[in-house]
Enzyme design. Structure first.
Site, short mmCIF file in Angstrom:
data_model
loop_
_atom_site.label_atom_id
_atom_site.label_comp_id
_atom_site.label_asym_id
_atom_site.label_seq_id
_atom_site.Cartn_x
_atom_site.Cartn_y
_atom_site.Cartn_z
N ASP A 175 28.64 5.19 -60.12
CA ASP A 175 28.04 5.27 -58.60
C ASP A 175 28.58 3.94 -58.55
O ASP A 175 27.38 2.47 -58.88
CB ASP A 175 26.79 5.87 -58.90
N SER A 185 40.08 3.57 -48.43
CA SER A 185 40.68 4.98 -47.74
C SER A 185 41.46 6.05 -48.28
O SER A 185 41.86 7.18 -47.74
CB SER A 185 42.27 3.93 -47.32
N GLY A 212 29.95 9.33 -46.67
CA GLY A 212 31.12 8.86 -47.82
C GLY A 212 30.43 7.61 -49.02
O GLY A 212 29.14 7.29 -48.57
N VAL A 213 31.49 6.47 -49.49
CA VAL A 213 31.19 5.10 -50.11
C VAL A 213 30.01 3.91 -48.87
O VAL A 213 29.10 3.76 -49.20
CB VAL A 213 31.98 4.52 -50.02
N ASP A 214 30.75 4.35 -47.77
CA ASP A 214 29.33 3.48 -46.92
C ASP A 214 28.12 4.02 -46.21
O ASP A 214 26.66 3.25 -46.52
CB ASP A 214 30.41 4.33 -45.51
N ASN A 222 33.29 1.73 -41.63
CA ASN A 222 34.24 2.27 -40.33
C ASN A 222 34.57 0.81 -39.75
O ASN A 222 33.40 -0.02 -39.61
CB ASN A 222 33.82 3.67 -39.44
N GLY A 269 39.33 8.78 -49.43
CA GLY A 269 38.89 9.96 -49.47
C GLY A 269 39.01 10.50 -48.03
O GLY A 269 39.84 10.75 -47.96
#
Length: 169
Positions: free
Chosen positions: A9, A117, A31-33, A23, A119
């Protein structure tokens, strides 16, 4: 620079900086963000709003506090969205290069990257891995360790295979 691969993680990495696949708006997302904003707490979003009122361009990078994450900083990069036609590989490699440039400005020695990028933005995974490995290995930096954090065993195995192959060549 040492390039390492771990399964885990990204929000739990004990490094100087974690890289966020953000973004353009820089206001959190999925997602990650979403994971980084959730784990870092409201300080991350507040710093994004303050430092990036107009967001960031695709391929660019900027930093904020890491809030409650173990890291000191979050380096936000805006990866290309392959699904909407942003297919120029230079936009993807720019994310890794710019993140290292920002890391050098901050004095970062250890940094953790997601696979940018690959995902929801739909970049073909094999090429996303090659772009990451080639760019991280080929970019001059004072960073001592760049860690690629794989989310899940399949991603780990795929990244590890490319890193191992690149070392042998």
């Amino acid at each position: 620079m040492q390039l390492t691969v771990v399964e885990g993680d990204i929000t739990q990495q004990d490094v100087d900086a974690v890289v966020n696949a953000a973004n353009n708006r820089m206001r959190g997302g999925g997602g990650v963000d979403g994971a980084i904003h959730a784990a870092g707490g409201p300080e991350v979003l507040e710093d994004c709003v303050r430092r990036f009122p107009d967001g960031l361009a695709t391929g660019d990078a900027g930093w904020t506090t890491a809030g409650q994450l173990p890291a000191r900083w979050v380096i936000h990069v805006v990866g290309p969205n392959y699904r909407i036609g942003q297919t120029e590989r230079s936009l993807l490699t720019s994310c890794y290069r710019r993140a290292l440039e920002v890391a050098d400005e901050l004095g970062v020695r250890t940094i953790a990257f997601p696979l940018i990028s690959a995902g929801i933005y739909g970049w073909p995974k094999d090429d996303a891995i090659l772009a990451a490995v080639e760019t991280l290995r080929g970019t001059p930096t004072r960073v001592e360790e760049a860690r690629l954090v794989a989310f899940g065993r399949d991603a780990y195995d795929a990244i590890r295979a490319v890193v191992d192959r690149e070392v042998q060549e």
